[in-house]
Design a protein around this motif. Sequence first.
Motif, short mmCIF file in Angstrom:
data_model
loop_
_atom_site.label_atom_id
_atom_site.label_comp_id
_atom_site.label_asym_id
_atom_site.label_seq_id
_atom_site.Cartn_x
_atom_site.Cartn_y
_atom_site.Cartn_z
N UNK A 265 8.83 26.75 55.06
CA UNK A 265 8.33 28.04 54.55
C UNK A 265 7.08 28.43 55.33
N UNK A 266 7.17 29.52 56.07
CA UNK A 266 6.04 30.03 56.84
C UNK A 266 5.25 30.97 55.94
N UNK A 267 3.98 30.65 55.73
CA UNK A 267 3.14 31.39 54.77
C UNK A 267 1.76 31.60 55.38
N UNK A 268 1.73 32.11 56.61
CA UNK A 268 0.48 32.21 57.37
C UNK A 268 -0.22 33.55 57.24
N UNK A 269 0.32 34.46 56.41
CA UNK A 269 -0.14 35.84 56.40
C UNK A 269 0.72 36.64 57.35
N UNK A 476 14.90 28.41 57.17
CA UNK A 476 13.58 28.99 57.45
C UNK A 476 13.30 30.18 56.54
N UNK A 477 12.17 30.11 55.83
CA UNK A 477 11.75 31.16 54.90
C UNK A 477 10.37 31.66 55.31
N UNK A 478 10.07 32.91 54.98
CA UNK A 478 8.73 33.47 55.17
C UNK A 478 8.26 33.96 53.80
N UNK A 479 7.17 33.38 53.31
CA UNK A 479 6.77 33.61 51.92
C UNK A 479 5.29 34.00 51.88
N UNK A 480 5.02 35.23 52.27
CA UNK A 480 3.68 35.81 52.18
C UNK A 480 3.86 37.32 52.18
N UNK A 481 2.87 38.09 52.59
CA UNK A 481 3.01 39.54 52.56
C UNK A 481 3.96 40.10 53.61
#
Length: 512
Positions: A265-269, A476-481
């Motif tokens: 989970x990519x959560x870097x902004x 692969x997931x992206x979990x931020x704005x």
Amino acid sequence: MRYDVIVIGSGAGGGTLAYHLANAGKSVLILERGSFLPQEKDNWNTTAVFLDNRYHTKDVWTDKDGNNLHPGTGYWVGGNTKVYGAALFRLREKDFGVLRHEGGISPEWPVKYDVFEPYYTLAEKLFCVHGQQGIDPTEPPRSSGYPYPAIANEPLMQEIQSDLQGMGLQPFPCPLGLKLDEANRVESECIRCDSCDGYPCLVHAKSDSDINCIRKIMHLPSVTLITQAKVTRLLTNTTGTAIESVEAELDGSGKKTTFDGDIVAVCCGAINSAALLLLSANDKHPNGLANSSDMVGRHFMFHQADAILAIDKKPNHSSYMKTLTLNDFYFGDNDYPYPMGNVQPVGSFHHEMMKGDAPPLTPTFVLDLLTTHAVPWWLTTEDLPNPDNRVQIVNGRVRLDYTPNNVESFKRLKDKWIDILKQAGHADHWLHLRAYFKKRIPLEGVGHQNGTCRFGRDPKQSVLDTNCRTHDVDNLYVVDGSFFASSGAVNPSLTIIANALRVGDHLLERLH
């Protein structure tokens, strides 16, 4: 060791997701680029925070013309929630549908408010939100009230609220993630200081994803937290269909270490998440990971926003002012049929914030006197998604291509608000407050960043599916704005938190 989930970043999205998964017993590795933000006296030092940018990164990005850009973002456990204003709004129900603005169209979300509503409720509990329902004319349906009562106005703000109500307007308590117990101040974690909203909290009484999430799970045997771990690449299997390992540089040493997990989970902004996907290009993904649509980095949004000072004849002795807000013009008014946005005060204000706006050599006592008669206001208008507003990697550096849009609606909101304050007797004069929103290079104020990996049902027009899994890479997931289809005109943090809880439930089902 192989983990159930590797969470990259510990801000509003990553911290919340890690908390949710860890409490369900999953093995979680959290890779955080920064360290724990130091608990020090400078947390409440206005010069250090706003003028010296003590808690912002030293990274240098560029704008579309190649000019250096010093982003107002921080790399800490808790991410930007360490220095956010803790205004935790739900998006309005209409924000999830098509909205026609003066500057263009705000598109429909593939998942509507009714799906987010229970997660908004959970998010408000997790982040200890104070508020009061039933006043805001744009308030979306709620399944339950706020978990904590609204925070009271101080005298001048109460007077302003009463005067606005006398004009037929409907100000309401700003939803705030502060751990203030006004009924029991002796045991209250929050002391209602005059250094809040943009400052780190010295006494850890602001709800952030460090204090509310990471520190509650980091000692669990199933959780591994590695700080000062800058993820440099995501490495796929030979077919490019799944992430095989995550490459990170530890402690600034330059030495690369890899970590393995079933889910990443990519959560870097929104900006750095897009940048990481682009930097992870390989022969199966030559334009960047999950970028067959060429949408990674596109549709960058961060709101049309500005801080203004209203100068009043009456002295302002308030310590903390962000206790009321107003959405009467969120969807327009009789004079202007297009959405305009949200109005809220800045929490605390000190004369040091005015140094960038005052004439050279203005004495400090003059600034201090002016400060005691000023109320700072923060105005927000929706930034519309434009594929040409984008994050790119040029010569190894982040470049933000951005052209402002929907500016007429923002101008209308600002003019209307100044006129209302003058009619109410609370703005004899006004001026910009550049310390809060840097006018020299507007892109520096990237606190509300979103939209760079939008979610959707069409893989040709979006990066993520409705569960925030990339269309192209299975685990692969992206979990931020990044996932936002549109930005709305309220602070995005609560929606990021709610979505992390929603995606967390999906991952628990997947990992079952």
